[in-house]
Design a protein around this motif. Sequence first.
Motif, PDB file in Angstrom:
ATOM      1  N   VAL A 144      77.243  46.800  -2.140  1.00 37.39           N
ATOM      2  CA  VAL A 144      77.503  47.233  -3.511  1.00 37.39           C
ATOM      3  C   VAL A 144      78.592  48.298  -3.489  1.00 37.39           C
ATOM      4  N   LEU A 145      79.667  48.042  -4.212  1.00 40.32           N
ATOM      5  CA  LEU A 145      80.741  49.015  -4.381  1.00 40.32           C
ATOM      6  C   LEU A 145      80.585  49.662  -5.749  1.00 40.32           C
ATOM      7  N   VAL A 146      80.526  50.975  -5.774  1.00 42.43           N
ATOM      8  CA  VAL A 146      80.498  51.708  -7.036  1.00 42.43           C
ATOM      9  C   VAL A 146      81.879  52.285  -7.259  1.00 42.43           C
ATOM     10  N   GLY A 147      82.527  51.831  -8.310  1.00 40.54           N
ATOM     11  CA  GLY A 147      83.885  52.280  -8.598  1.00 40.54           C
ATOM     12  C   GLY A 147      83.927  53.221  -9.784  1.00 40.54           C
ATOM     13  N   VAL A 148      84.662  54.302  -9.641  1.00 40.35           N
ATOM     14  CA  VAL A 148      84.839  55.260 -10.731  1.00 40.35           C
ATOM     15  C   VAL A 148      86.333  55.475 -10.947  1.00 40.35           C
ATOM     16  N   PRO A 149      86.755  55.808 -12.173  1.00 37.92           N
ATOM     17  CA  PRO A 149      88.169  56.105 -12.415  1.00 37.92           C
ATOM     18  C   PRO A 149      88.592  57.366 -11.663  1.00 37.92           C
ATOM     19  N   ASP A 150      89.863  57.731 -11.764  1.00 30.42           N
ATOM     20  CA  ASP A 150      90.343  58.953 -11.120  1.00 30.42           C
ATOM     21  C   ASP A 150      89.435  60.114 -11.481  1.00 30.42           C
ATOM     22  N   ALA A 151      88.935  60.817 -10.464  1.00 33.93           N
ATOM     23  CA  ALA A 151      87.929  61.849 -10.728  1.00 33.93           C
ATOM     24  C   ALA A 151      88.040  62.999  -9.739  1.00 33.93           C
ATOM     25  N   ASP A 152      89.274  63.423  -9.437  1.00 36.71           N
ATOM     26  CA  ASP A 152      89.449  64.497  -8.463  1.00 36.71           C
ATOM     27  C   ASP A 152      88.660  65.750  -8.834  1.00 36.71           C
ATOM     28  N   ALA A 153      88.582  66.039 -10.136  1.00 41.18           N
ATOM     29  CA  ALA A 153      87.912  67.265 -10.573  1.00 41.18           C
ATOM     30  C   ALA A 153      86.415  67.203 -10.310  1.00 41.18           C
ATOM     31  N   ASP A 154      85.849  65.999 -10.338  1.00 40.52           N
ATOM     32  CA  ASP A 154      84.404  65.856 -10.183  1.00 40.52           C
ATOM     33  C   ASP A 154      84.028  65.203  -8.858  1.00 40.52           C
ATOM     34  N   ALA A 155      84.953  65.137  -7.913  1.00 37.59           N
ATOM     35  CA  ALA A 155      84.709  64.400  -6.680  1.00 37.59           C
ATOM     36  C   ALA A 155      83.519  64.939  -5.904  1.00 37.59           C
ATOM     37  N   ASP A 156      83.371  66.252  -5.821  1.00 40.01           N
ATOM     38  CA  ASP A 156      82.262  66.841  -5.063  1.00 40.01           C
ATOM     39  C   ASP A 156      80.925  66.456  -5.680  1.00 40.01           C
ATOM     40  N   GLU A 157      80.827  66.533  -6.996  1.00 42.03           N
ATOM     41  CA  GLU A 157      79.582  66.177  -7.676  1.00 42.03           C
ATOM     42  C   GLU A 157      79.261  64.706  -7.463  1.00 42.03           C
ATOM     43  N   LEU A 158      80.263  63.854  -7.604  1.00 41.41           N
ATOM     44  CA  LEU A 158      80.045  62.419  -7.442  1.00 41.41           C
ATOM     45  C   LEU A 158      79.616  62.090  -6.016  1.00 41.41           C
ATOM     46  N   ARG A 159      80.291  62.704  -5.041  1.00 36.68           N
ATOM     47  CA  ARG A 159      79.965  62.431  -3.644  1.00 36.68           C
ATOM     48  C   ARG A 159      78.545  62.867  -3.305  1.00 36.68           C
ATOM     49  N   GLU A 160      78.175  64.060  -3.751  1.00 37.82           N
ATOM     50  CA  GLU A 160      76.829  64.553  -3.455  1.00 37.82           C
ATOM     51  C   GLU A 160      75.769  63.671  -4.112  1.00 37.82           C
ATOM     52  N   ALA A 161      75.987  63.320  -5.370  1.00 41.58           N
ATOM     53  CA  ALA A 161      75.022  62.476  -6.072  1.00 41.58           C
ATOM     54  C   ALA A 161      74.919  61.105  -5.417  1.00 41.58           C
ATOM     55  N   PHE A 162      76.064  60.546  -5.031  1.00 41.07           N
ATOM     56  CA  PHE A 162      76.076  59.232  -4.402  1.00 41.07           C
ATOM     57  C   PHE A 162      75.354  59.255  -3.056  1.00 41.07           C
ATOM     58  N   ALA A 163      75.680  60.220  -2.202  1.00 38.66           N
ATOM     59  CA  ALA A 163      75.074  60.294  -0.871  1.00 38.66           C
ATOM     60  C   ALA A 163      73.569  60.509  -0.964  1.00 38.66           C
ATOM     61  N   THR A 164      73.130  61.364  -1.888  1.00 38.24           N
ATOM     62  CA  THR A 164      71.697  61.600  -2.061  1.00 38.24           C
ATOM     63  C   THR A 164      71.003  60.337  -2.552  1.00 38.24           C
ATOM     64  N   ALA A 165      71.638  59.634  -3.474  1.00 39.18           N
ATOM     65  CA  ALA A 165      71.043  58.401  -3.998  1.00 39.18           C
ATOM     66  C   ALA A 165      70.935  57.328  -2.924  1.00 39.18           C
TER      67      ALA A 165
END
Length: 517
Positions: A144-165
């Motif tokens: 499963v690939l989860v794709g998000v638009p350009d999100a440099d400002a929120d990259a840390d939040e997205l990465r942490e949420a993704f890895a935890t999930a």
Amino acid sequence: MNFELKTLRLNEAAAGKSGALVVLVADDFKAGEDAISALVRRAIDGGDFKTEAGRMLQAYGAVRVMPPRLILAGIGDGSAASVRKAVAAAVAALKGGSAKDIALCFSGPATGPAVAAAVHAAADASYVYTATKSKPEPSKLARVLVGVPDADADADELREAFATAVAAVRGIQVAREWANRPANHATPMHLAEAARELAKGARFACEILGPKEVSKLGMGAFMAVARGSEQELRFIVLRYTGTAKSTAPVVLVGKGITFDTGGISIKPAAEMDEMKYDMSGAASVLGVFRSLAELKPAVNVVGLIPACENMPDGRAIKPGDVVTSMSGQTIEILNTDAEGRLVLCDALTYAKRFEPSALIDIATLTGACVIALGGVRSGLFANNDDLSQALVRAGNKAQDLCWPMPLDEEYAEGLKTNFADVANVAGRAAGSVTAAKFLQRFVEKTPWAHLDIAGTAWKGGAAKGATGRPVALLLQYLVDQGKQVLPATPLKASRKSGAGAKASAKVQQASRRGKPH
């Protein structure tokens, strides 16, 4: 199943090679110049597609879209709950097809909770139980690939949420797998072996205690429950060290009644088969440790699983019997079907030797909790407000909800007896609370919480099966305690050359460490 997170615009998603593409469309969708945006806009304007959560429009062989199957899925306000509903519906629609990999692409900005919800929903909807089937048909979905638009400002939040999930769904799968297994395929010995296998090569230790060791510890309440079964009890001790050994651990205690007949106070025959789920607390502890091995948060955790069967043979305990717990307190057993609290009370006494910063037990303890809260929220009882609030926050963040319940001292009145220090049951009124009050006697001043998951650990009816709850809640709590900080490398845009794959390499690698047991 493998998961990957990377930045992906709609035109890049359309040019991808996945077997199916799910485009998540929110109420505030803004169309771009790409083919998918044009399709979404025409479908909305034509009244054939609405963006409310769970609504879908499917297409096959859409023009200028490389993936053969395309699903437009509404996510409403874009909240985690809406995304979870949409992805669950979309993956369920794809489940019978041939797609081995799918792309879940947000058409607009995505939050960390929304990304996590997409991961959870995809894993949940694609889960298939196969362990005891002669001709198993496992899920075809492998990536499963989860794709998000350009999100440099929120990259840390997205990465942490993704890895935890991703770590959470690994653990949830372990919990579901063991809770779903029939009791003859998930005995105390089987659970012990599962714990040993889980510990191999991971960052935690495993110790298994048998009847002789448990007897030496004086666990009279635990042994009393196990007496009626031919299956020997096992007491499983898991230890994960994610920070300095001097740091006080969080101790998790999971009720491990691998089958519960009720003992001499035997249960009605109807739906008794579901009592294989009475070890869901134990399964959740195994699941949490699988997740810890994946995520490696900076926290120390001890897992305790008292595992046995509750059976009604000639050696079984009888209503009116009095046993002595490890704490030295005597217990009058008025109802042998209130056995979970008997195995837990000795495990809670044992847990205090670790001098925990928090002690949390997880148990399918009372039908009364099902009546109170149904299958939406787990019951939360705690003697410490900070711990209670932290668990509620973790549950909200993980979309694995719990609800604080009372522990007023007056509720303990019904546990008084003339023949022992305490009775194991009170009256019918507030049954989940009086059960918690019984357990509270054995933790003293240790910060303690009790999660009654009788309503949330499994589903009945046509959807019968384990849910894996509350693995996500517990993992989020442990991550919060460890103040886990993931690498701050920003997500880079995925270009036509495929450069986005490098940006997601660390996350992708983290999501592929090992396979679920």
